[in-house]
Write a protein that holds these residues in place. Structure first.
Motif, PDB file in Angstrom:
ATOM      1  N   GLN B   7      54.110   1.596  -0.104  1.00 18.74           N
ATOM      2  CA  GLN B   7      53.921   2.032   1.278  1.00 18.74           C
ATOM      3  C   GLN B   7      55.265   2.287   1.956  1.00 18.74           C
ATOM      4  O   GLN B   7      56.283   1.722   1.565  1.00 18.74           O
ATOM      5  CB  GLN B   7      53.148   0.968   2.063  1.00 18.74           C
ATOM      6  N   LYS B   8      55.208   3.137   2.969  1.00 19.77           N
ATOM      7  CA  LYS B   8      56.433   3.501   3.681  1.00 19.77           C
ATOM      8  C   LYS B   8      56.586   2.638   4.923  1.00 19.77           C
ATOM      9  O   LYS B   8      55.587   2.327   5.595  1.00 19.77           O
ATOM     10  CB  LYS B   8      56.376   4.969   4.105  1.00 19.77           C
ATOM     11  N   VAL B   9      57.798   2.255   5.221  1.00 19.02           N
ATOM     12  CA  VAL B   9      58.081   1.480   6.433  1.00 19.02           C
ATOM     13  C   VAL B   9      59.317   2.052   7.126  1.00 19.02           C
ATOM     14  O   VAL B   9      60.142   2.696   6.490  1.00 19.02           O
ATOM     15  CB  VAL B   9      58.327  -0.010   6.121  1.00 19.02           C
ATOM     16  N   ILE B  10      59.395   1.796   8.413  1.00 18.89           N
ATOM     17  CA  ILE B  10      60.594   2.173   9.170  1.00 18.89           C
ATOM     18  C   ILE B  10      61.440   0.919   9.353  1.00 18.89           C
ATOM     19  O   ILE B  10      60.947  -0.114   9.798  1.00 18.89           O
ATOM     20  CB  ILE B  10      60.223   2.780  10.544  1.00 18.89           C
ATOM     21  N   LEU B  11      62.706   1.031   8.982  1.00 17.12           N
ATOM     22  CA  LEU B  11      63.589  -0.126   9.018  1.00 17.12           C
ATOM     23  C   LEU B  11      64.526  -0.041  10.203  1.00 17.12           C
ATOM     24  O   LEU B  11      65.188   0.978  10.394  1.00 17.12           O
ATOM     25  CB  LEU B  11      64.417  -0.108   7.744  1.00 17.12           C
ATOM     26  N   ARG B  23      58.924  -1.908   9.866  1.00 15.66           N
ATOM     27  CA  ARG B  23      57.683  -1.686  10.589  1.00 15.66           C
ATOM     28  C   ARG B  23      56.812  -0.673   9.862  1.00 15.66           C
ATOM     29  O   ARG B  23      57.239   0.446   9.587  1.00 15.66           O
ATOM     30  CB  ARG B  23      57.988  -1.180  12.005  1.00 15.66           C
ATOM     31  N   GLY B  24      55.599  -1.114   9.527  1.00 18.58           N
ATOM     32  CA  GLY B  24      54.622  -0.223   8.929  1.00 18.58           C
ATOM     33  C   GLY B  24      53.306  -0.576   9.568  1.00 18.58           C
ATOM     34  O   GLY B  24      53.227  -0.707  10.788  1.00 18.58           O
ATOM     35  N   LYS B  25      52.282  -0.782   8.750  1.00 16.72           N
ATOM     36  CA  LYS B  25      51.019  -1.258   9.321  1.00 16.72           C
ATOM     37  C   LYS B  25      51.194  -2.670   9.845  1.00 16.72           C
ATOM     38  O   LYS B  25      50.448  -3.136  10.690  1.00 16.72           O
ATOM     39  CB  LYS B  25      49.928  -1.207   8.258  1.00 16.72           C
ATOM     40  N   ASP B  27      54.540  -5.666  10.744  1.00 20.11           N
ATOM     41  CA  ASP B  27      55.990  -5.815  10.857  1.00 20.11           C
ATOM     42  C   ASP B  27      56.464  -6.912   9.919  1.00 20.11           C
ATOM     43  O   ASP B  27      55.850  -7.982   9.825  1.00 20.11           O
ATOM     44  CB  ASP B  27      56.361  -6.169  12.296  1.00 20.11           C
ATOM     45  N   ILE B  46      62.308  -3.800  -0.198  1.00 19.10           N
ATOM     46  CA  ILE B  46      62.182  -2.467   0.406  1.00 19.10           C
ATOM     47  C   ILE B  46      63.401  -1.667  -0.016  1.00 19.10           C
ATOM     48  O   ILE B  46      64.535  -2.100   0.211  1.00 19.10           O
ATOM     49  CB  ILE B  46      62.101  -2.556   1.937  1.00 19.10           C
TER      50      ILE B  46
END
Lengths: 237, 254
Positions: B7-11, B23-25, B27, B46
């Motif tokens: 899955q993709k997350v914002i770091l 932060r993804g679905k 934190d 990650i």
């Protein structure tokens, strides 16, 4: 010693002592001998005086080798020694292009570098690349409370701007975790939005919710009324 | 449940220095992995692909190549420090480049995250008494050069005086009745004036009969007597039961 009898007798010079020891010296001879002795003593005394003066004399200082001049004259031509005019370090520097460091420009560059990352305190996390994909991801992230009814989030500011420093990463599951802890390779997506859309395709929840909301929102409005009237007219037929 | 691999997350950076949030679905609290490609206790990682940077040149060899950085997920249910951070602690006194004395290092799961926070320029002195845990700690330290494992009793800080220098912060998770005394002894020897003290208190381990709040208050009082000025106290409620973290600042006088 030039004595006339000496030569006549045929005596050798080294026999002179024996010659003087003899009693047959004339008064004149004695007189000359005394005079000679006197002059000798006087000479000795003056020599001793001179010598005492020489003892005080300061020895010459050794200046060592004098530095050679850079310019030497060869006949009518003056030649400068090129290797000695400039030392090697300076010569190397002069062969390179000079780098002008304007303090204002340097300062500006430093500030720009500082702004490019979050700084050493966050291990130089780079500035956010505001690509359309990132913007969409961020927008959906703000509205993630709508995605899953069982998950609850802290209330988020709808007007929140993207963070100045951020990156997009991919989760790597732990090596000991079971298959349920990862997405199948073929189901992996490039962005967060793609992931949400893929799950929407399988569940259809968002579409259903939209329809439900529309049904309540539009009830009593124009479209609703028309549909109702159409139904009634059908009944009359 | 939870974040899945792939899955993709914002770091983005966390308020505390050296700490990040993914932060993804959901934190996640993360730290930058100092030894990329490995997880210490099977935690998720990650990976972030840094794009090729055409502006930045390296010694005239063309643009800087694309690299990957890695972050490790920090589980607040396994680490009291992570729980304290999520609980909103004001200051953890640890940041990149800091020197930290970690008492009660156990197997080194939390220590590995502290090592990530202080980074390659910082040092973590991890003290653990138990040999069984110490073995895991040493294993972990082989891949992290900024961790100095010390298998010794924290009650006798002079035993490791040859290994430890002046530190900026002491973190203690020793769960012993005389915890405040242990922290004080180490602070007097190794902590700089104005250095931070973060103590995790398990009420059961200090006094199992008294009320937790009373135990915490008593411990704070003991810390005061050791010249540690308490700054804040918070319970680790959703993550641990009857635990508190007390943060303070070491003072030489007053």
């Amino acid at each position: 010693m030039a004595v006339p009898t000496q030569q006549s007798v045929g005596l050798h010079a080294h026999d002179a002592d024996t010659f003087y020891d003899s009693d047959d010296l004339s008064d004149e001879q004695i007189q000359t001998l005394l005079q000679e002795a006197e002059t000798r003593i006087r000479e000795k005394q003056t020599a001793a005086e001179n010598h005492s003066a020489a003892a005080i004399r300061i020895p010459k200082l050794k200046a060592g080798e004098l530095a050679k001049p850079y310019v030497t004259k060869n006949g009518e031509v003056a030649i400068a020694d090129q290797t000695r005019l400039l030392d090697n370090e300076q010569r190397l520097l002069s062969n390179k292009p000079r780098r002008v460091e304007d303090p204002v420009v340097v300062q500006q560059k430093k500030i720009a570098e500082k702004k490019a990352t979050a700084g050493a305190d966050w291990f130089n996390l780079p500035k956010t690349e505001l690509t359309p994909e990132f913007k969409r991801d961020f927008q959906l992230m703000k509205m993630r409370a709508a995605l899953d009814p069982h998950r609850h989030y802290k209330k988020e500011n709808a007007k929140a701007v993207p963070p100045p420093f951020a990156q997009v990463g991919t989760i790597i599951e732990g090596s000991t975790e079971y298959f349920s802890a990862r997405v199948h390779n073929k189901d992996r997506k490039r962005t967060f939005v793609d992931e949400v859309l893929a799950s929407e395709n399988s569940t259809g929840r968002l579409k259903r919710k939209y329809a439900e909301i529309q049904a309540t929102k539009t009830s009593g409005k124009k479209a609703h009324y028309k549909a109702l009237m159409a139904k009634r007219q059908k009944k009359k037929w | 449940m939870g974040a899945k691999g792939g899955q993709k997350v914002i770091l983005e950076p966390h308020r505390h220095k050296g700490v990040f949030v993914a932060r993804g679905k959901e934190d996640l609290l993360v730290t930058k992995n100092i030894s990329p490609g490995e997880s210490v206790y099977g935690e998720k990682r990650i990976s972030v692909q840094n794009s090729e940077n055409p502006k930045e040149e390296i010694n005239g060899d063309g643009p800087a190549p694309a690299t990957t950085t890695e972050y490790r997920v920090w589980n607040p249910f396994r680490s009291k420090l992570a729980a304290a951070i999520l609980g909103g602690v004001e200051d953890i006194y640890m940041k990149p480049g800091a020197k930290v004395l970690y008492l009660g290092a156990a197997s080194g799961t939390s220590v590995s995250h502290v090592a990530d926070i202080v980074g390659p320029t910082g040092v973590v002195y991890a003290v653990e008494f138990s040999h069984r845990s110490g073995r895991d700690l040493i294993n972990m330290a082989t891949r992290r050069t900024n961790v100095i494992p010390i298998v010794e009793d924290a009650r006798h800080p002079l035993r490791y005086r040859m290994l430890v220098g002046m530190v900026d912060c002491i973190f203690a998770d020793v769960a012993q009745p005389d915890q405040a005394r242990i922290v004080g002894l180490n602070a007097h020897l190794y902590l700089k004036v104005g250095g931070g003290v973060v103590v995790s208190i398990k009420a059961n381990c200090i006094d199992s009969t008294a009320a937790p709040e009373a135990v915490f208050a008593r411990e704070v009082q003991k810390m005061r007597e050791e010249r540690i000025k308490p700054k804040e106290q918070l319970t680790l409620e959703p993550f641990e039961r009857d635990h508190a973290v007390v943060c303070g600042v070491y003072q030489r006088s007053g």
